[in-house]
Design a protein around this motif. Structure first.
Motif, PDB file in Angstrom:
ATOM      1  N   ASN A 109       1.918 -38.339   3.134  1.00 23.60           N
ATOM      2  CA  ASN A 109       2.893 -39.401   3.401  1.00 23.60           C
ATOM      3  C   ASN A 109       3.707 -39.117   4.654  1.00 23.60           C
ATOM      4  O   ASN A 109       4.020 -40.038   5.417  1.00 23.60           O
ATOM      5  CB  ASN A 109       3.799 -39.623   2.196  1.00 23.60           C
ATOM      6  CG  ASN A 109       3.076 -40.298   1.050  1.00 23.60           C
ATOM      7  OD1 ASN A 109       2.119 -41.028   1.251  1.00 23.60           O
ATOM      8  ND2 ASN A 109       3.521 -40.034  -0.163  1.00 23.60           N
ATOM      9  N   TYR A 112       1.503 -39.962   7.498  1.00 18.95           N
ATOM     10  CA  TYR A 112       1.413 -41.419   7.640  1.00 18.95           C
ATOM     11  C   TYR A 112       2.590 -41.951   8.460  1.00 18.95           C
ATOM     12  O   TYR A 112       2.404 -42.725   9.403  1.00 18.95           O
ATOM     13  CB  TYR A 112       1.362 -42.083   6.265  1.00 18.95           C
ATOM     14  CG  TYR A 112       1.789 -43.526   6.281  1.00 18.95           C
ATOM     15  CD1 TYR A 112       0.985 -44.502   6.837  1.00 18.95           C
ATOM     16  CD2 TYR A 112       3.021 -43.906   5.762  1.00 18.95           C
ATOM     17  CE1 TYR A 112       1.388 -45.828   6.866  1.00 18.95           C
ATOM     18  CE2 TYR A 112       3.427 -45.221   5.784  1.00 18.95           C
ATOM     19  CZ  TYR A 112       2.610 -46.178   6.339  1.00 18.95           C
ATOM     20  OH  TYR A 112       3.012 -47.478   6.377  1.00 18.95           O
ATOM     21  N   ARG A 116       2.165 -43.389  12.187  1.00 19.48           N
ATOM     22  CA  ARG A 116       2.516 -44.801  12.399  1.00 19.48           C
ATOM     23  C   ARG A 116       3.533 -44.934  13.518  1.00 19.48           C
ATOM     24  O   ARG A 116       3.406 -45.813  14.385  1.00 19.48           O
ATOM     25  CB  ARG A 116       3.066 -45.391  11.101  1.00 19.48           C
ATOM     26  CG  ARG A 116       3.372 -46.853  11.205  1.00 19.48           C
ATOM     27  CD  ARG A 116       3.822 -47.426   9.890  1.00 19.48           C
ATOM     28  NE  ARG A 116       4.177 -48.818  10.055  1.00 19.48           N
ATOM     29  CZ  ARG A 116       4.793 -49.528   9.156  1.00 19.48           C
ATOM     30  NH1 ARG A 116       5.109 -49.005   7.990  1.00 19.48           N
ATOM     31  NH2 ARG A 116       5.101 -50.790   9.380  1.00 19.48           N
ATOM     32  N   CYS A 158      -3.090 -46.320   9.679  1.00 18.46           N
ATOM     33  CA  CYS A 158      -2.451 -45.037   9.369  1.00 18.46           C
ATOM     34  C   CYS A 158      -2.399 -44.780   7.861  1.00 18.46           C
ATOM     35  O   CYS A 158      -2.564 -43.642   7.424  1.00 18.46           O
ATOM     36  CB  CYS A 158      -1.051 -44.979   9.983  1.00 18.46           C
ATOM     37  SG  CYS A 158      -1.085 -44.908  11.782  1.00 18.46           S
ATOM     38  N   ARG A 159      -2.188 -45.809   7.082  1.00 13.97           N
ATOM     39  CA  ARG A 159      -2.184 -45.645   5.616  1.00 13.97           C
ATOM     40  C   ARG A 159      -3.554 -45.181   5.130  1.00 13.97           C
ATOM     41  O   ARG A 159      -3.664 -44.259   4.333  1.00 13.97           O
ATOM     42  CB  ARG A 159      -1.775 -46.932   4.916  1.00 13.97           C
ATOM     43  CG  ARG A 159      -1.860 -46.800   3.420  1.00 13.97           C
ATOM     44  CD  ARG A 159      -0.830 -47.449   2.569  1.00 13.97           C
ATOM     45  NE  ARG A 159       0.456 -47.764   3.068  1.00 13.97           N
ATOM     46  CZ  ARG A 159       1.543 -47.003   2.868  1.00 13.97           C
ATOM     47  NH1 ARG A 159       1.457 -45.879   2.216  1.00 13.97           N
ATOM     48  NH2 ARG A 159       2.702 -47.392   3.322  1.00 13.97           N
ATOM     49  N   SER A 162      -4.283 -41.544   6.381  1.00 18.89           N
ATOM     50  CA  SER A 162      -3.529 -40.516   5.661  1.00 18.89           C
ATOM     51  C   SER A 162      -4.011 -40.363   4.224  1.00 18.89           C
ATOM     52  O   SER A 162      -3.988 -39.260   3.679  1.00 18.89           O
ATOM     53  CB  SER A 162      -2.030 -40.824   5.688  1.00 18.89           C
ATOM     54  OG  SER A 162      -1.725 -41.958   4.898  1.00 18.89           O
TER      55      SER A 162
END
Length: 181
Positions: A109, A112, A116, A158-159, A162
Motif C-alpha cells: 500500500n 501504491y 501513484r 498503480c493499484r 502494487s
C-alpha cells in the motif's frame, strides 16, 4: 457530446487489440524507470524491503508446512511435553506469518501511494508543458477530461501493480527453491 463522438469513432474504426509484445515491454520499462529512478530512491528501498519480507514469509510458511510431520512423530510417542512444545512453535509461526502478511500488505500500500504520486506528477508535468494542455482540451474533441483520465488510469495501474508486486517478487524464488528441493 464528446463521449458520444468518441464512442461512435471507436465503433466505426477498428482499434488494435492489446498485446504482450516488444512495444509493451519498452513502455513498461519506461514506466519502471520513472517509478525507480535510482538505487537509493524511496521506491527501490520499499521494493527491496518487500522482497525481504516476502522471502521471510515464504520461509515461515514452509516451516508451518513441516509441523504436521513433526506432530505425527510426537503423537506416536505420546509425549505431552513434546506436544506442548510443538503447539507453542506452531502458534509462534502462525503469529509471525500473520504479522509478515500484514507487513507485506502495508508495504504494498505504501508503494501504491508512492508510485501513484510519482507517476501522476510525471505525467501531469508533461501535460501542462507547452501547448499540450490547450491542444488536448480545446482542439481535440475526441478526448474528454484528459487530466481526469490521467489520474484515473494512473490510479488503476498503480493499484494493480502494487497488488501483484508481492506475488511477482516471490514467484521466481519459490519456483527455484521448490525445484531445487
Amino acid at each position: 457530446m464528446a463521449v458520444g463522438s468518441a464512442a461512435a469513432g471507436s465503433a466505426g474504426g477498428r482499434r488494435p487489440q492489446p498485446q504482450l509484445d516488444l512495444q509493451f515491454l519498452r513502455r513498461f520499462g519506461k514506466i519502471q524507470a520513472i517509478l525507480f529512478p535510482r538505487w537509493s530512491s524511496q521506491n527501490v528501498l520499499m521494493f527491496l524491503s518487500l522482497l525481504g519480507i516476502a522471502l521471510l514469509e515464504q520461509l515461515v510458511i514452509y516451516q508451518v508446512g513441516l509441523i504436521p510431520s513433526q506432530y505425527y512423530g510426537v503423537l506416536g510417542s505420546k509425549d505431552f511435553s513434546g506436544f506442548k512444545t510443538l503447539t507453542t512453535i506452531a502458534v509462534i509461526l502462525i503469529v509471525l506469518n500473520s504479522t509478515l502478511k500484514s507487513l507485506d500488505q502495508f508495504i504494498c500500500n505504501l508503494m501504491y501511494v508512492s508510485w501513484r504520486k510519482t507517476l501522476t506528477e510525471y505525467l501531469h508535468g508533461y501535460y501542462f508543458q507547452g501547448q499540450v494542455y490547450y491542444t488536448l482540451n480545446v482542439l481535440r474533441e475526441d478526448i474528454d477530461n484528459p487530466d481526469q483520465r490521467i489520474s484515473q488510469d494512473v490510479e488503476r495501474f498503480c493499484r494493480q501493480l502494487s497488488s501483484m508486486a508481492s506475488k511477482l517478487i516471490i514467484s521466481p524464488f519459490a519456483l527455484g527453491y521448490y525445484t531445487y528441493q
